[in-house]
Design a protein around this motif. Structure first.
Motif, PDB file in Angstrom:
ATOM      1  N   PHE A  43     -21.511 -56.369 -11.994  1.00 20.36           N
ATOM      2  CA  PHE A  43     -22.607 -55.568 -11.445  1.00 20.36           C
ATOM      3  C   PHE A  43     -23.868 -56.405 -11.204  1.00 20.36           C
ATOM      4  N   SER A  44     -24.164 -57.340 -12.131  1.00 19.78           N
ATOM      5  CA  SER A  44     -25.322 -58.214 -11.935  1.00 19.78           C
ATOM      6  C   SER A  44     -25.068 -59.173 -10.775  1.00 19.78           C
ATOM      7  N   LYS A  45     -23.866 -59.708 -10.717  1.00 22.45           N
ATOM      8  CA  LYS A  45     -23.528 -60.643  -9.639  1.00 22.45           C
ATOM      9  C   LYS A  45     -23.701 -59.996  -8.278  1.00 22.45           C
ATOM     10  N   GLU A  46     -23.305 -58.739  -8.189  1.00 25.63           N
ATOM     11  CA  GLU A  46     -23.375 -58.028  -6.908  1.00 25.63           C
ATOM     12  C   GLU A  46     -24.747 -57.415  -6.640  1.00 25.63           C
ATOM     13  N   GLY A  47     -25.657 -57.538  -7.612  1.00 23.31           N
ATOM     14  CA  GLY A  47     -27.002 -57.020  -7.423  1.00 23.31           C
ATOM     15  C   GLY A  47     -27.086 -55.507  -7.358  1.00 23.31           C
ATOM     16  N   LEU A  48     -26.151 -54.834  -8.045  1.00 21.57           N
ATOM     17  CA  LEU A  48     -26.145 -53.373  -8.022  1.00 21.57           C
ATOM     18  C   LEU A  48     -27.291 -52.822  -8.872  1.00 21.57           C
ATOM     19  N   PRO A  49     -27.945 -51.757  -8.424  1.00 24.65           N
ATOM     20  CA  PRO A  49     -28.961 -51.114  -9.264  1.00 24.65           C
ATOM     21  C   PRO A  49     -28.310 -50.533 -10.502  1.00 24.65           C
ATOM     22  N   GLU A  50     -29.048 -50.478 -11.605  1.00 20.40           N
ATOM     23  CA  GLU A  50     -28.466 -50.082 -12.884  1.00 20.40           C
ATOM     24  C   GLU A  50     -27.859 -48.690 -12.870  1.00 20.40           C
ATOM     25  N   GLU A  51     -28.369 -47.805 -12.019  1.00 23.82           N
ATOM     26  CA  GLU A  51     -27.798 -46.456 -11.959  1.00 23.82           C
ATOM     27  C   GLU A  51     -26.370 -46.457 -11.421  1.00 23.82           C
ATOM     28  N   GLU A  52     -25.929 -47.590 -10.857  1.00 30.00           N
ATOM     29  CA  GLU A  52     -24.566 -47.704 -10.343  1.00 30.00           C
ATOM     30  C   GLU A  52     -23.662 -48.477 -11.302  1.00 30.00           C
ATOM     31  N   TRP A  53     -24.176 -48.835 -12.458  1.00 23.47           N
ATOM     32  CA  TRP A  53     -23.373 -49.552 -13.454  1.00 23.47           C
ATOM     33  C   TRP A  53     -22.560 -48.521 -14.238  1.00 23.47           C
ATOM     34  N   TYR A  54     -21.390 -48.201 -13.750  1.00 25.21           N
ATOM     35  CA  TYR A  54     -20.599 -47.142 -14.367  1.00 25.21           C
ATOM     36  C   TYR A  54     -20.004 -47.588 -15.700  1.00 25.21           C
ATOM     37  N   THR A  55     -19.628 -46.623 -16.503  1.00 24.36           N
ATOM     38  CA  THR A  55     -18.985 -46.876 -17.794  1.00 24.36           C
ATOM     39  C   THR A  55     -17.643 -46.158 -17.854  1.00 24.36           C
ATOM     40  N   ILE A  56     -16.851 -46.502 -18.877  1.00 23.00           N
ATOM     41  CA  ILE A  56     -15.508 -45.942 -19.052  1.00 23.00           C
ATOM     42  C   ILE A  56     -15.430 -45.291 -20.430  1.00 23.00           C
ATOM     43  N   PRO A  57     -14.812 -44.127 -20.538  1.00 22.00           N
ATOM     44  CA  PRO A  57     -14.673 -43.497 -21.867  1.00 22.00           C
ATOM     45  C   PRO A  57     -13.921 -44.406 -22.835  1.00 22.00           C
ATOM     46  N   ALA A  58     -14.346 -44.420 -24.082  1.00 26.67           N
ATOM     47  CA  ALA A  58     -13.670 -45.228 -25.108  1.00 26.67           C
ATOM     48  C   ALA A  58     -12.207 -44.802 -25.237  1.00 26.67           C
ATOM     49  N   GLU A  59     -11.353 -45.781 -25.494  1.00 23.10           N
ATOM     50  CA  GLU A  59      -9.927 -45.522 -25.727  1.00 23.10           C
ATOM     51  C   GLU A  59      -9.519 -46.257 -27.011  1.00 23.10           C
ATOM     52  N   PHE A  60     -10.009 -45.765 -28.131  1.00 24.81           N
ATOM     53  CA  PHE A  60      -9.749 -46.423 -29.408  1.00 24.81           C
ATOM     54  C   PHE A  60      -8.302 -46.221 -29.849  1.00 24.81           C
ATOM     55  N   ASN A  61      -7.751 -47.273 -30.450  1.00 27.23           N
ATOM     56  CA  ASN A  61      -6.400 -47.217 -30.983  1.00 27.23           C
ATOM     57  C   ASN A  61      -6.370 -48.127 -32.213  1.00 27.23           C
ATOM     58  N   GLU A  62      -6.134 -47.545 -33.381  1.00 23.20           N
ATOM     59  CA  GLU A  62      -6.182 -48.310 -34.627  1.00 23.20           C
ATOM     60  C   GLU A  62      -5.169 -49.453 -34.663  1.00 23.20           C
ATOM     61  N   ALA A  63      -4.123 -49.341 -33.876  1.00 19.95           N
ATOM     62  CA  ALA A  63      -3.093 -50.386 -33.867  1.00 19.95           C
ATOM     63  C   ALA A  63      -3.535 -51.615 -33.082  1.00 19.95           C
ATOM     64  N   LEU A  64      -4.564 -51.459 -32.245  1.00 20.85           N
ATOM     65  CA  LEU A  64      -5.044 -52.562 -31.409  1.00 20.85           C
ATOM     66  C   LEU A  64      -6.288 -53.150 -32.069  1.00 20.85           C
TER      67      LEU A  64
END
Length: 277
Positions: A79-100
């Motif tokens: 996102f920084s490399k592409e110069g995207l505004p911070e409002e376009e920096w999307y996130t992903i829901p956590a996918e926790f797994n105790e085995a990993l």
């Protein structure tokens, strides 16, 4: 018409079977060599997102922008490399797994801190690869935060002036490994003295892994999504980790990356890279 549907019904299980027999081999190219990895099916959103970015070439020309020796190397700031505004920096829901777990070579998603990210959502692009270190079983199964707290209380006693002096000398030299060893050596004494238990519970897998190949076990408690694993090129991870860095943990001589994805049969991945599904 019925015959046509019957034909499709017969072939569908075979098509699904063929599809499940393949996986995406990730190749991260650097000036120090190539890192080969697989991404876990147990974290489907992270896997799909990483592959999508890689296939679009968006990781290319980013770098390992944060390097901490014996800890981890972090990359993928698309996102920084592409110069995207911070409002376009999307996130992903956590996918926790105790085995990993955060074993050496684990690939995990970076994220913002809990104060502004209580759901522990992952960055949509930044990831880190664990280097870590190998632990003794004693230091691994000891709650080091509680141990240090009790140790500071213990050396404040008049009878432990010499011990406090020794600890202060190690601190002045920045010998943190020796400081930990000193605290661990006094663990049983402090447990008896204060009538407490300074152990912490880990799974047999964590103990076996962190006392053999190593890693960063405290990150297992921090709420970070582990979504992949290096299956070849750990020596490259070590070389990158050894890069000279500035006070911001940035490499003085940047380590740029390009990332590609190759569809390969799981059988071939196991044969060529030793990864067992």
């Amino acid at each position: 018409m019925k015959l046509r549907w019957l034909w499709i019904a017969c072939w569908l299980p075979l098509l699904i079977s063929c599809s499940s027999n393949k996986d995406s081999l990730i190749k991260i190219h650097t000036k120090h060599g190539d890192i080969f990895a697989i991404l876990y099916d147990q974290t489907p959103e992270h896997k799909e997102n990483f592959i999508k970015l890689a296939e679009a070439g968006r990781f290319d020309s980013t770098q390992f922008h944060r390097i901490i020796d014996n800890f981890m190397i972090q990359a993928g700031d698309v996102f920084s490399k592409e110069g995207l505004p911070e409002e376009e920096w999307y996130t992903i829901p956590a996918e926790f797994n105790e085995a990993l777990i955060h074993e050496k070579g684990a690939i995990a998603a970076a994220r913002q801190g809990d104060n502004i990210n209580p759901e522990k959502r992952s960055s949509g692009c930044q990831f880190y690869i664990v280097e870590g270190k190998v632990y003794t079983e004693k230091e691994l199964t000891t709650d080091m935060r509680r141990l240090q707290k009790q140790f500071m209380k213990y050396i404040s006693l008049e009878s432990n002036k010499e011990l406090a002096k020794h600890y202060a000398e190690l601190y002045s030299f920045g010998d943190f490994s020796a400081m930990n060893d000193l605290m661990l050596a006094k663990k049983e004494i402090m447990e008896d003295f204060y009538d407490i238990n300074l152990d912490k519970k880990l799974s047999p897998k964590q103990i076996e892994t962190y006392t053999s190949i190593g890693g960063t076990p405290h990150l297992d408690e921090g709420g970070y999504t582990v979504f992949g694993k290096v299956i070849k090129g750990l020596d490259v991870v070590d070389k990158i980790s050894a890069e000279k860095t500035n006070q911001m943990d940035q490499a003085v001589n940047p380590v740029y990356i390009t990332v590609e994805v190759e569809e390969m049969s799981k059988k071939k991945i196991t044969k060529e890279y030793g990864f067992e599904y």
